[in-house]
Motif scaffolding. Structure first.
Motif, PDB file in Angstrom:
ATOM      1  N   GLU A 163      55.312  54.409  53.923  1.00 52.97           N
ATOM      2  CA  GLU A 163      56.682  53.911  54.089  1.00 52.97           C
ATOM      3  C   GLU A 163      57.704  55.045  54.083  1.00 52.97           C
ATOM      4  O   GLU A 163      58.545  55.159  54.974  1.00 52.97           O
ATOM      5  CB  GLU A 163      57.027  52.918  52.977  1.00 52.97           C
ATOM      6  N   LYS A 184      54.125  50.716  57.507  1.00 53.01           N
ATOM      7  CA  LYS A 184      53.914  50.285  58.879  1.00 53.01           C
ATOM      8  C   LYS A 184      52.857  51.178  59.536  1.00 53.01           C
ATOM      9  O   LYS A 184      51.878  51.539  58.899  1.00 53.01           O
ATOM     10  CB  LYS A 184      55.256  50.375  59.616  1.00 53.01           C
ATOM     11  N   GLU A 240      56.425  43.458  48.374  1.00 55.14           N
ATOM     12  CA  GLU A 240      55.583  43.477  49.572  1.00 55.14           C
ATOM     13  C   GLU A 240      55.575  44.869  50.204  1.00 55.14           C
ATOM     14  O   GLU A 240      56.613  45.519  50.309  1.00 55.14           O
ATOM     15  CB  GLU A 240      56.122  42.464  50.578  1.00 55.14           C
ATOM     16  N   SER A 241      54.408  45.301  50.635  1.00 56.59           N
ATOM     17  CA  SER A 241      54.295  46.626  51.235  1.00 56.59           C
ATOM     18  C   SER A 241      55.151  46.718  52.488  1.00 56.59           C
ATOM     19  O   SER A 241      55.211  45.798  53.292  1.00 56.59           O
ATOM     20  CB  SER A 241      52.830  46.901  51.607  1.00 56.59           C
ATOM     21  N   GLN A 242      55.800  47.858  52.649  1.00 58.05           N
ATOM     22  CA  GLN A 242      56.566  48.118  53.870  1.00 58.05           C
ATOM     23  C   GLN A 242      55.902  49.237  54.672  1.00 58.05           C
ATOM     24  O   GLN A 242      56.517  49.872  55.504  1.00 58.05           O
ATOM     25  CB  GLN A 242      57.996  48.504  53.513  1.00 58.05           C
ATOM     26  N   GLU A 279      67.443  47.061  57.220  1.00 55.61           N
ATOM     27  CA  GLU A 279      66.254  46.228  57.008  1.00 55.61           C
ATOM     28  C   GLU A 279      66.608  44.743  56.954  1.00 55.61           C
ATOM     29  O   GLU A 279      65.738  43.876  57.031  1.00 55.61           O
ATOM     30  CB  GLU A 279      65.570  46.636  55.687  1.00 55.61           C
TER      31      GLU A 279
END
Ligand SMILES: Nc1c(NC[C@H](O)[C@H](O)[C@H](O)CO)[nH]c(=O)[nH]c1=O
Ligand SMILES: CC(=O)[C@@H](O)COP(=O)(O)O
Length: 229
Positions: free
Chosen positions: A210, A14, A10-12, A226
Protein backbone atom coordinates in the motif's frame (compact mmCIF):
# COMPACT_ATOMS: atom_id res chain seq x y z
CA UNK A 1 -6.30 -11.93 17.45
CA UNK A 2 -7.69 -8.50 16.78
CA UNK A 3 -10.72 -7.97 18.97
CA UNK A 4 -13.06 -4.98 18.97
CA UNK A 5 -11.55 -1.82 17.50
CA UNK A 6 -7.98 -3.09 17.10
CA UNK A 7 -6.40 -4.05 13.78
CA UNK A 8 -5.33 -2.47 10.46
CA UNK A 9 -8.76 -2.68 8.82
CA UNK A 10 -9.35 -3.90 5.27
CA UNK A 11 -6.18 -4.27 3.24
CA UNK A 12 -5.55 -1.54 0.70
CA UNK A 13 -2.71 -3.44 -0.97
CA UNK A 14 -3.35 -3.24 -4.69
CA UNK A 15 -1.22 -4.37 -7.67
CA UNK A 16 2.36 -4.94 -6.52
CA UNK A 17 3.63 -6.43 -9.79
CA UNK A 18 5.88 -3.48 -10.53
CA UNK A 19 7.28 -3.02 -7.02
CA UNK A 20 10.69 -3.79 -5.54
CA UNK A 21 10.49 -4.62 -1.84
CA UNK A 22 13.18 -5.47 0.73
CA UNK A 23 12.76 -7.37 3.97
CA UNK A 24 15.50 -6.89 6.56
CA UNK A 25 15.11 -9.18 9.56
CA UNK A 26 17.00 -9.80 12.77
CA UNK A 27 18.07 -13.37 13.59
CA UNK A 28 17.44 -13.18 17.34
CA UNK A 29 14.40 -15.27 18.40
CA UNK A 30 14.34 -16.99 15.05
CA UNK A 31 11.39 -19.30 15.92
CA UNK A 32 9.23 -16.16 15.89
CA UNK A 33 11.14 -14.32 13.15
CA UNK A 34 10.68 -17.08 10.57
CA UNK A 35 6.83 -17.15 10.57
CA UNK A 36 6.73 -13.35 10.60
CA UNK A 37 8.99 -13.17 7.52
CA UNK A 38 6.94 -15.91 5.83
CA UNK A 39 3.74 -14.02 6.57
CA UNK A 40 5.09 -10.83 5.04
CA UNK A 41 6.29 -12.67 1.92
CA UNK A 42 2.93 -14.42 1.50
CA UNK A 43 1.08 -11.10 1.40
CA UNK A 44 3.61 -9.45 -0.89
CA UNK A 45 3.11 -12.29 -3.38
CA UNK A 46 -0.68 -12.20 -2.89
CA UNK A 47 -0.50 -8.59 -4.13
CA UNK A 48 1.50 -9.63 -7.19
CA UNK A 49 5.02 -8.68 -6.08
CA UNK A 50 7.35 -10.94 -8.07
CA UNK A 51 9.66 -13.26 -6.13
CA UNK A 52 12.69 -11.84 -7.92
CA UNK A 53 11.69 -8.38 -6.76
CA UNK A 54 11.69 -9.34 -3.09
CA UNK A 55 15.14 -8.96 -1.49
CA UNK A 56 15.69 -10.57 1.92
CA UNK A 57 18.62 -9.70 4.16
CA UNK A 58 19.30 -10.63 7.81
CA UNK A 59 21.26 -8.98 10.62
CA UNK A 60 22.31 -10.33 14.04
CA UNK A 61 19.72 -8.46 16.11
CA UNK A 62 17.19 -5.62 16.13
CA UNK A 63 19.84 -3.10 17.11
CA UNK A 64 21.39 -3.56 13.64
CA UNK A 65 18.14 -2.96 11.76
CA UNK A 66 18.41 0.84 11.27
CA UNK A 67 21.94 0.82 9.83
CA UNK A 68 21.16 -2.19 7.64
CA UNK A 69 18.02 -0.60 6.23
CA UNK A 70 19.77 2.71 5.63
CA UNK A 71 22.78 1.16 3.86
CA UNK A 72 20.67 -1.29 1.85
CA UNK A 73 18.43 1.48 0.58
CA UNK A 74 21.44 3.65 -0.26
CA UNK A 75 22.90 0.66 -2.09
CA UNK A 76 19.73 0.27 -4.15
CA UNK A 77 20.01 3.92 -5.13
CA UNK A 78 23.58 3.34 -6.30
CA UNK A 79 22.38 0.37 -8.36
CA UNK A 80 20.02 2.74 -10.17
CA UNK A 81 22.78 5.20 -11.00
CA UNK A 82 25.22 2.44 -11.96
CA UNK A 83 22.80 0.54 -14.17
CA UNK A 84 21.57 3.73 -15.84
CA UNK A 85 25.16 4.87 -16.55
CA UNK A 86 26.07 1.32 -17.67
CA UNK A 87 23.16 1.31 -20.11
CA UNK A 88 24.18 4.80 -21.21
CA UNK A 89 27.83 4.00 -21.71
CA UNK A 90 29.85 0.84 -21.13
CA UNK A 91 32.19 2.36 -18.57
CA UNK A 92 29.53 3.84 -16.29
CA UNK A 93 30.90 4.25 -12.81
CA UNK A 94 32.82 1.00 -12.92
CA UNK A 95 36.07 1.05 -14.84
CA UNK A 96 37.67 -2.19 -13.66
CA UNK A 97 37.14 -5.11 -16.02
CA UNK A 98 35.51 -7.57 -13.54
CA UNK A 99 32.86 -5.04 -12.61
CA UNK A 100 32.28 -4.24 -16.25
CA UNK A 101 31.82 -7.94 -17.04
CA UNK A 102 29.43 -8.38 -14.13
CA UNK A 103 27.43 -5.35 -15.21
CA UNK A 104 27.44 -6.11 -18.92
CA UNK A 105 26.40 -9.72 -18.41
CA UNK A 106 23.73 -8.92 -15.81
CA UNK A 107 25.60 -11.30 -13.53
CA UNK A 108 25.57 -11.25 -9.77
CA UNK A 109 28.53 -11.82 -7.50
CA UNK A 110 28.87 -13.61 -4.21
CA UNK A 111 31.58 -14.92 -1.98
CA UNK A 112 32.67 -18.54 -2.02
CA UNK A 113 33.53 -18.19 1.61
CA UNK A 114 37.24 -18.59 0.92
CA UNK A 115 37.60 -14.95 -0.04
CA UNK A 116 37.27 -15.65 -3.76
CA UNK A 117 34.45 -14.25 -5.83
CA UNK A 118 31.64 -16.36 -7.25
CA UNK A 119 29.81 -15.00 -10.26
CA UNK A 120 26.46 -16.35 -11.42
CA UNK A 121 23.88 -15.48 -14.03
CA UNK A 122 20.74 -13.82 -12.72
CA UNK A 123 20.21 -13.12 -9.01
CA UNK A 124 22.41 -14.39 -6.23
CA UNK A 125 20.47 -17.66 -6.11
CA UNK A 126 20.57 -18.02 -9.90
CA UNK A 127 16.85 -17.16 -10.20
CA UNK A 128 15.46 -14.62 -12.67
CA UNK A 129 17.11 -11.23 -12.34
CA UNK A 130 14.81 -8.81 -10.56
CA UNK A 131 14.39 -5.10 -10.82
CA UNK A 132 17.26 -2.85 -9.91
CA UNK A 133 17.02 0.63 -8.48
CA UNK A 134 15.66 2.09 -5.27
CA UNK A 135 13.40 -0.11 -3.20
CA UNK A 136 9.77 1.01 -3.20
CA UNK A 137 9.39 -0.02 0.45
CA UNK A 138 11.35 -1.88 3.11
CA UNK A 139 10.00 -4.09 5.91
CA UNK A 140 12.17 -4.23 9.05
CA UNK A 141 11.42 -7.26 11.24
CA UNK A 142 12.73 -7.98 14.73
CA UNK A 143 11.54 -9.54 17.98
CA UNK A 144 12.60 -8.05 21.29
CA UNK A 145 11.71 -10.14 24.34
CA UNK A 146 11.81 -8.43 27.73
CA UNK A 147 14.45 -10.01 30.00
CA UNK A 148 15.69 -9.30 33.52
CA UNK A 149 17.39 -6.01 32.73
CA UNK A 150 16.55 -2.74 30.97
CA UNK A 151 18.43 -3.89 27.85
CA UNK A 152 15.03 -4.43 26.18
CA UNK A 153 13.96 -0.81 26.74
CA UNK A 154 17.16 0.64 25.36
CA UNK A 155 17.07 -1.39 22.15
CA UNK A 156 13.32 -0.89 21.62
CA UNK A 157 13.58 2.88 21.98
CA UNK A 158 16.59 3.58 19.81
CA UNK A 159 15.72 1.02 17.14
CA UNK A 160 12.24 2.47 16.73
CA UNK A 161 13.62 6.01 16.53
CA UNK A 162 16.33 4.91 14.16
CA UNK A 163 13.90 3.25 11.77
CA UNK A 164 11.63 6.30 11.77
CA UNK A 165 14.64 8.53 11.07
CA UNK A 166 15.73 6.42 8.09
CA UNK A 167 12.17 6.45 6.76
CA UNK A 168 11.92 10.24 6.86
CA UNK A 169 15.53 10.99 5.89
CA UNK A 170 15.36 8.78 2.80
CA UNK A 171 11.65 9.25 2.03
CA UNK A 172 11.10 5.51 1.70
CA UNK A 173 8.19 3.67 3.39
CA UNK A 174 9.77 1.66 6.20
CA UNK A 175 7.27 -0.80 7.63
CA UNK A 176 7.70 -1.20 11.40
CA UNK A 177 7.94 -4.92 12.08
CA UNK A 178 9.55 -4.76 15.53
CA UNK A 179 7.67 -6.86 18.07
CA UNK A 180 8.40 -5.74 21.65
CA UNK A 181 6.96 -8.51 23.78
CA UNK A 182 7.03 -9.34 27.46
CA UNK A 183 7.04 -13.10 27.07
CA UNK A 184 7.23 -15.81 24.43
CA UNK A 185 3.48 -16.48 24.45
CA UNK A 186 2.80 -12.92 23.32
CA UNK A 187 5.25 -13.53 20.49
CA UNK A 188 3.69 -16.83 19.46
CA UNK A 189 0.30 -15.17 19.21
CA UNK A 190 1.60 -12.35 17.07
CA UNK A 191 3.50 -14.71 14.83
CA UNK A 192 0.27 -16.63 14.16
CA UNK A 193 1.51 -19.74 15.98
CA UNK A 194 -1.50 -20.12 18.26
CA UNK A 195 -5.17 -20.86 17.60
CA UNK A 196 -6.23 -17.37 18.62
CA UNK A 197 -3.21 -15.70 17.08
CA UNK A 198 -2.71 -13.54 14.00
CA UNK A 199 0.51 -13.29 11.99
CA UNK A 200 1.47 -9.61 12.09
CA UNK A 201 3.91 -10.25 9.25
CA UNK A 202 0.91 -10.43 6.93
CA UNK A 203 -0.14 -6.93 7.92
CA UNK A 204 3.39 -5.67 7.30
CA UNK A 205 3.40 -7.17 3.81
CA UNK A 206 0.10 -5.46 2.99
CA UNK A 207 1.32 -2.17 4.45
CA UNK A 208 4.48 -2.32 2.34
CA UNK A 209 2.51 -2.70 -0.91
CA UNK A 210 0.00 0.00 0.00
CA UNK A 211 2.62 2.54 1.01
CA UNK A 212 4.90 1.75 -1.93
CA UNK A 213 2.08 2.38 -4.40
CA UNK A 214 0.92 5.56 -2.67
CA UNK A 215 4.49 6.88 -2.44
CA UNK A 216 4.96 6.23 -6.16
CA UNK A 217 1.70 8.07 -6.99
CA UNK A 218 2.51 11.01 -4.75
CA UNK A 219 6.05 11.28 -6.17
CA UNK A 220 4.48 11.57 -9.64
CA UNK A 221 2.03 14.22 -8.48
CA UNK A 222 -0.90 11.82 -8.63
CA UNK A 223 -3.20 12.83 -5.78
CA UNK A 224 -6.34 10.70 -5.54
CA UNK A 225 -9.02 10.94 -2.87
CA UNK A 226 -9.98 7.59 -1.39
CA UNK A 227 -13.52 8.74 -0.66
CA UNK A 228 -15.92 11.56 -1.23
CA UNK A 229 -15.61 14.23 1.50
N1 LIG B 1 17.98 -9.40 23.29
C1 LIG B 1 17.66 -9.22 21.96
C2 LIG B 1 18.56 -8.71 21.03
N2 LIG B 1 19.82 -8.37 21.42
C3 LIG B 1 20.93 -8.23 20.48
C4 LIG B 1 21.03 -6.81 19.90
O1 LIG B 1 19.92 -6.51 19.03
C5 LIG B 1 22.32 -6.67 19.06
O2 LIG B 1 22.26 -7.59 17.97
C6 LIG B 1 23.56 -6.93 19.89
O3 LIG B 1 23.52 -6.11 21.05
C7 LIG B 1 24.83 -6.63 19.08
O4 LIG B 1 24.83 -5.31 18.62
N3 LIG B 1 18.20 -8.51 19.75
C8 LIG B 1 16.92 -8.83 19.32
O5 LIG B 1 16.59 -8.65 18.12
N4 LIG B 1 16.02 -9.35 20.21
C9 LIG B 1 16.34 -9.55 21.52
O6 LIG B 1 15.47 -10.01 22.32
C1 LIG C 1 15.85 -7.59 24.56
C2 LIG C 1 17.03 -8.11 25.27
O1 LIG C 1 18.16 -7.71 25.03
C3 LIG C 1 16.78 -9.07 26.38
O2 LIG C 1 16.23 -10.26 25.83
C4 LIG C 1 18.07 -9.40 27.13
O3 LIG C 1 17.68 -10.13 28.29
P1 LIG C 1 18.25 -9.65 29.71
O4 LIG C 1 17.63 -8.28 30.00
O5 LIG C 1 17.74 -10.70 30.72
O6 LIG C 1 19.75 -9.60 29.64
Amino acid sequence: MFSGLKGPGESQAKDGSNLRIAIVHARWNTTLIEPLVAGAISRLKASGVLSENITIQSVPGSWELPIAVQRLYAGSQIQASTSSSASGDLLGSATDLPSLVVQAEGLSTGSKGDGSLSVSKGGASGKAKGKEGPFDAIIAIGVLIKGETVHFEHIAEVTSRGLMRVQLDFGVPLIFGLLTILNEEQGRKRAGLTEDGHNHGEDWGDAAVEMAIKRKQWSEGIILSEREA
